[in-house]
Structures are given as C-alpha cells and as structure tokens.
Write a protein that holds these residues in place. Structure first.
Motif, PDB file in Angstrom:
ATOM      1  N   MET A  79       0.636  -1.126   0.175  1.00  0.00           N
ATOM      2  CA  MET A  79       0.054  -0.172   0.081  1.00  0.00           C
ATOM      3  C   MET A  79       0.762   1.175  -0.088  1.00  0.00           C
ATOM      4  N   THR A  80       0.639   2.109  -1.008  1.00  0.00           N
ATOM      5  CA  THR A  80       1.519   3.333  -1.002  1.00  0.00           C
ATOM      6  C   THR A  80       0.643   4.468  -0.450  1.00  0.00           C
ATOM      7  N   THR A  81       1.581   5.202   0.692  1.00  0.00           N
ATOM      8  CA  THR A  81       1.017   6.234   1.366  1.00  0.00           C
ATOM      9  C   THR A  81       1.148   7.535   0.637  1.00  0.00           C
ATOM     10  N   SER A  82      -0.239   8.130   0.552  1.00  0.00           N
ATOM     11  CA  SER A  82      -0.231   9.217  -0.133  1.00  0.00           C
ATOM     12  C   SER A  82       0.469  10.338   0.435  1.00  0.00           C
ATOM     13  N   LEU A  83       1.218  11.388  -0.001  1.00  0.00           N
ATOM     14  CA  LEU A  83       2.080  12.279   0.517  1.00  0.00           C
ATOM     15  C   LEU A  83       1.501  13.706   0.285  1.00  0.00           C
ATOM     16  N   ILE A  84       1.482  14.356   1.213  1.00  0.00           N
ATOM     17  CA  ILE A  84       1.275  15.753   1.201  1.00  0.00           C
ATOM     18  C   ILE A  84       2.393  16.633   1.422  1.00  0.00           C
ATOM     19  N   ARG A  85       3.088  17.200   0.268  1.00  0.00           N
ATOM     20  CA  ARG A  85       3.975  18.290   0.425  1.00  0.00           C
ATOM     21  C   ARG A  85       3.876  19.618   0.912  1.00  0.00           C
ATOM     22  N   ILE A  86       4.403  19.970   1.760  1.00  0.00           N
ATOM     23  CA  ILE A  86       4.398  21.315   2.325  1.00  0.00           C
ATOM     24  C   ILE A  86       5.370  22.169   2.997  1.00  0.00           C
ATOM     25  N   ALA A  87       5.561  23.408   3.114  1.00  0.00           N
ATOM     26  CA  ALA A  87       6.443  24.260   3.732  1.00  0.00           C
ATOM     27  C   ALA A  87       5.750  24.612   4.977  1.00  0.00           C
ATOM     28  N   ALA A  88       6.698  24.434   6.156  1.00  0.00           N
ATOM     29  CA  ALA A  88       6.223  25.052   7.369  1.00  0.00           C
ATOM     30  C   ALA A  88       7.296  25.655   8.038  1.00  0.00           C
ATOM     31  N   ALA A  89       6.627  26.392   9.038  1.00  0.00           N
ATOM     32  CA  ALA A  89       7.606  27.362   9.603  1.00  0.00           C
ATOM     33  C   ALA A  89       7.484  27.237  11.080  1.00  0.00           C
ATOM     34  N   LEU A  90       8.959  27.327  11.770  1.00  0.00           N
ATOM     35  CA  LEU A  90       8.909  27.154  13.092  1.00  0.00           C
ATOM     36  C   LEU A  90       9.387  28.752  13.346  1.00  0.00           C
TER      37      LEU A  90
END
Length: 138
Positions: A1-12
């Motif tokens: 089973m392939t996991t679907s990826l959500i590509r994000i940019a996040a800030a600390l």
C-alpha cells in the motif's frame, strides 16, 4: 500500500520571547506549524512566504528563513496521508492575525506545549527536534 504524500512548507516561527507560533485550521482540533502546500511551480521557501502572508498577514524575507530539513509524519487532518514538510526557522517580531482557513493562533513555549492537541508533525517531530537543537547550542 502506498501512502499518499502531502508536500508542505512549514515555519518554526520564534518570537522575541522565545515562544513559537502554532495555528489551528477552521473545523479541526490539532495545532500545527503555520505553512501549507507547495505548488508544483514553487520552491519550498516561496510557498512558505505565500502561505504565511495568506494565513497570518505575515510578510517575510525568504532569505532570512533558515532551512532545518525535511520532516515527515502522519497528517493530522487527512487519514491515510503523510505530511512531508520542508521546515524553516524564522525569528519574527510582528503581529499576526488568523486569516484564510486559520481559526486560531497560539504562542507556546517550545519546551513544554502544555495540554494543546498537537498535530503529529508538530508534537512528535518538529518541537522535539527544536528542543534538542537548542540543548546542543547551549
């Protein structure tokens, strides 16, 4: 089973008092780093600048964002998805206010997040990474 990826940019985002800013999207419980999805034509830091302006009214200089790395965790609001985040560290000294899909913003002490419900990426990956990096730097 392939996991679907959500590509994000996040800030600390770190304020002058050392606290970090977390956001909660409308209709959800978990607090997380501000940021959002990276569009196909965007570099991660450009996506971050766009998302911070849309979500918080915060204008940043992308050159000031320090890339901390790529981190992954189960998505907080999309079951079966994994969030893959390019995370950037930014010191800010500006007022922010929730906009777009953001319902609430909260400044927290990164050393102890209290009893807030946190997204897996924030609670299990980013905040522990940041705490560990600060201990090494001391």
């Amino acid at each position: 089973m392939t996991t679907s990826l959500i590509r994000i940019a996040a800030a600390l985002l770190i304020g002058p008092d050392g606290r970090t800013l977390l956001v909660r999207k409308r209709g959800t419980r978990a607090f997380m780093q501000p940021g959002g999805k990276i569009e196909p034509h965007e570099q991660p830091v450009q996506a971050l600048a766009r998302e911070l302006q849309e979500e918080l009214g915060l204008v940043i200089d992308p050159a000031q964002a320090r890339h901390l790395g790529m981190f992954s965790a189960p998505a907080a609001n999309e079951p079966g998805f994994t969030v893959q985040a390019e995370v950037f560290l930014l010191g800010i000294d500006a007022a922010v206010s929730p906009a777009a899909e953001i319902e609430e913003v909260r400044w927290i002490d990164p050393a102890g997040e209290g009893d807030l419900p946190l997204a897996p990426l924030t609670g299990e990956v980013i905040l522990p990474f940041y705490r560990a990096s600060r201990t090494v730097a001391c």
